[in-house]
Motif scaffolding. Structure first.
Motif, PDB file in Angstrom:
ATOM      1  N   LYS A  20       0.766  -1.212  -0.181  1.00  0.00           N
ATOM      2  CA  LYS A  20       0.125  -0.051  -0.059  1.00  0.00           C
ATOM      3  C   LYS A  20       0.720   1.393  -0.018  1.00  0.00           C
ATOM      4  N   ASP A  21       0.395   2.238  -0.685  1.00  0.00           N
ATOM      5  CA  ASP A  21       1.124   3.733  -0.759  1.00  0.00           C
ATOM      6  C   ASP A  21       0.140   4.661  -1.079  1.00  0.00           C
ATOM      7  N   TYR A  22       0.648   5.803  -0.656  1.00  0.00           N
ATOM      8  CA  TYR A  22      -0.271   7.224  -1.135  1.00  0.00           C
ATOM      9  C   TYR A  22       0.510   7.909  -2.063  1.00  0.00           C
ATOM     10  N   ARG A  32      -4.840   6.999  -1.887  1.00  0.00           N
ATOM     11  CA  ARG A  32      -4.327   5.618  -1.654  1.00  0.00           C
ATOM     12  C   ARG A  32      -4.293   4.654  -2.740  1.00  0.00           C
ATOM     13  N   GLY A  35       1.433  -0.617  -4.995  1.00  0.00           N
ATOM     14  CA  GLY A  35       2.514  -0.872  -5.704  1.00  0.00           C
ATOM     15  C   GLY A  35       2.815  -2.058  -5.751  1.00  0.00           C
ATOM     16  N   VAL A  42       4.805   2.033  -8.517  1.00  0.00           N
ATOM     17  CA  VAL A  42       3.454   2.508  -7.811  1.00  0.00           C
ATOM     18  C   VAL A  42       2.537   2.829  -8.846  1.00  0.00           C
TER      19      VAL A  42
END
Length: 117
Positions: A20-22, A32, A35, A42
Protein backbone atom coordinates in the motif's frame (compact mmCIF):
# COMPACT_ATOMS: atom_id res chain seq x y z
CA UNK A 1 -5.34 -8.84 -11.86
CA UNK A 2 -3.22 -7.10 -14.48
CA UNK A 3 0.22 -7.20 -16.07
CA UNK A 4 2.87 -4.89 -14.63
CA UNK A 5 5.42 -3.09 -16.79
CA UNK A 6 8.04 -5.52 -15.47
CA UNK A 7 6.12 -8.37 -17.12
CA UNK A 8 4.70 -10.10 -14.06
CA UNK A 9 1.05 -10.73 -13.26
CA UNK A 10 -0.11 -8.60 -10.33
CA UNK A 11 -2.97 -9.78 -8.17
CA UNK A 12 -4.19 -6.79 -6.17
CA UNK A 13 -5.99 -8.86 -3.54
CA UNK A 14 -2.89 -10.73 -2.32
CA UNK A 15 -0.42 -8.96 -0.03
CA UNK A 16 2.52 -10.98 -1.30
CA UNK A 17 2.23 -9.21 -4.69
CA UNK A 18 1.48 -5.64 -3.62
CA UNK A 19 2.13 -2.99 -1.01
CA UNK A 20 0.00 0.00 0.00
CA UNK A 21 1.12 3.53 -0.75
CA UNK A 22 -0.20 7.08 -1.02
CA UNK A 23 0.51 9.27 -4.06
CA UNK A 24 -0.46 12.68 -5.39
CA UNK A 25 -3.12 12.53 -8.12
CA UNK A 26 -5.31 15.01 -9.96
CA UNK A 27 -8.11 14.36 -7.45
CA UNK A 28 -6.27 14.47 -4.17
CA UNK A 29 -2.78 15.19 -2.84
CA UNK A 30 -2.87 11.94 -0.87
CA UNK A 31 -4.62 9.14 -2.78
CA UNK A 32 -4.38 5.54 -1.59
CA UNK A 33 -3.00 3.10 -4.16
CA UNK A 34 -0.91 -0.04 -4.49
CA UNK A 35 2.59 -0.81 -5.68
CA UNK A 36 4.19 -3.95 -7.08
CA UNK A 37 6.56 -5.72 -4.68
CA UNK A 38 8.54 -7.32 -7.52
CA UNK A 39 9.74 -4.07 -9.14
CA UNK A 40 8.58 -1.30 -6.77
CA UNK A 41 6.37 0.41 -9.36
CA UNK A 42 3.51 2.42 -7.80
CA UNK A 43 0.29 2.51 -9.82
CA UNK A 44 -1.75 5.66 -10.46
CA UNK A 45 -5.18 4.25 -11.36
CA UNK A 46 -7.01 7.55 -10.75
CA UNK A 47 -5.41 9.44 -13.63
CA UNK A 48 -5.72 6.50 -16.01
CA UNK A 49 -2.04 5.62 -15.97
CA UNK A 50 -2.51 1.87 -16.30
CA UNK A 51 0.69 -0.04 -16.92
CA UNK A 52 1.06 -1.10 -20.55
CA UNK A 53 3.38 -3.92 -21.50
CA UNK A 54 4.06 -5.06 -25.04
CA UNK A 55 6.05 -8.30 -24.74
CA UNK A 56 7.58 -10.50 -27.37
CA UNK A 57 5.62 -13.62 -28.35
CA UNK A 58 7.82 -15.78 -26.15
CA UNK A 59 7.42 -13.57 -23.06
CA UNK A 60 3.68 -13.35 -23.65
CA UNK A 61 3.35 -17.14 -23.94
CA UNK A 62 5.09 -17.53 -20.57
CA UNK A 63 2.66 -15.02 -19.02
CA UNK A 64 -0.29 -16.71 -20.72
CA UNK A 65 0.72 -20.15 -19.47
CA UNK A 66 0.95 -18.85 -15.89
CA UNK A 67 -2.40 -17.07 -16.31
CA UNK A 68 -4.05 -20.24 -17.67
CA UNK A 69 -2.68 -22.31 -14.80
CA UNK A 70 -3.87 -19.80 -12.17
CA UNK A 71 -7.37 -19.66 -13.70
CA UNK A 72 -7.78 -23.40 -14.44
CA UNK A 73 -8.14 -22.87 -18.19
CA UNK A 74 -7.54 -25.24 -21.08
CA UNK A 75 -4.03 -23.98 -21.79
CA UNK A 76 -3.98 -25.21 -25.39
CA UNK A 77 -7.07 -23.20 -26.42
CA UNK A 78 -5.97 -20.22 -24.36
CA UNK A 79 -2.48 -20.10 -25.90
CA UNK A 80 -3.95 -20.38 -29.41
CA UNK A 81 -6.26 -17.46 -28.66
CA UNK A 82 -3.36 -15.43 -27.24
CA UNK A 83 -1.33 -16.09 -30.43
CA UNK A 84 -4.26 -15.02 -32.59
CA UNK A 85 -4.69 -11.76 -30.68
CA UNK A 86 -0.94 -11.06 -30.57
CA UNK A 87 -0.78 -11.34 -34.36
CA UNK A 88 -3.07 -8.30 -34.63
CA UNK A 89 -0.22 -6.24 -33.16
CA UNK A 90 -2.37 -3.53 -31.60
CA UNK A 91 -3.16 -4.86 -28.13
CA UNK A 92 -1.10 -4.62 -24.94
CA UNK A 93 -0.38 -7.77 -22.92
CA UNK A 94 -3.15 -7.18 -20.39
CA UNK A 95 -5.70 -6.60 -23.17
CA UNK A 96 -4.62 -9.80 -24.96
CA UNK A 97 -4.91 -11.87 -21.77
CA UNK A 98 -8.32 -10.38 -20.95
CA UNK A 99 -9.78 -10.85 -24.46
CA UNK A 100 -8.37 -14.38 -24.73
CA UNK A 101 -9.82 -15.24 -21.31
CA UNK A 102 -13.25 -13.92 -22.35
CA UNK A 103 -13.13 -15.82 -25.66
CA UNK A 104 -12.14 -19.10 -24.00
CA UNK A 105 -14.90 -18.72 -21.40
CA UNK A 106 -17.42 -18.04 -24.16
CA UNK A 107 -16.26 -21.21 -25.95
CA UNK A 108 -16.66 -23.21 -22.72
CA UNK A 109 -20.24 -22.00 -22.33
CA UNK A 110 -21.03 -22.76 -26.00
CA UNK A 111 -19.55 -26.26 -25.78
CA UNK A 112 -21.47 -26.94 -22.58
CA UNK A 113 -24.78 -25.95 -24.18
CA UNK A 114 -24.05 -28.05 -27.29
CA UNK A 115 -23.28 -31.17 -25.26
CA UNK A 116 -26.50 -30.97 -23.22
CA UNK A 117 -29.45 -33.05 -24.54
Amino acid sequence: MFVCECGKLVRGDLREYTFKDYIKTSLNPSTRTIGHRNCGLVFNFVDGNWPKKYSSKKELKILAAAFAKDNNLNSEKFLLEVDRLKSHGKFSDDQILLYAYQNVLTCKVSEKHLSEP
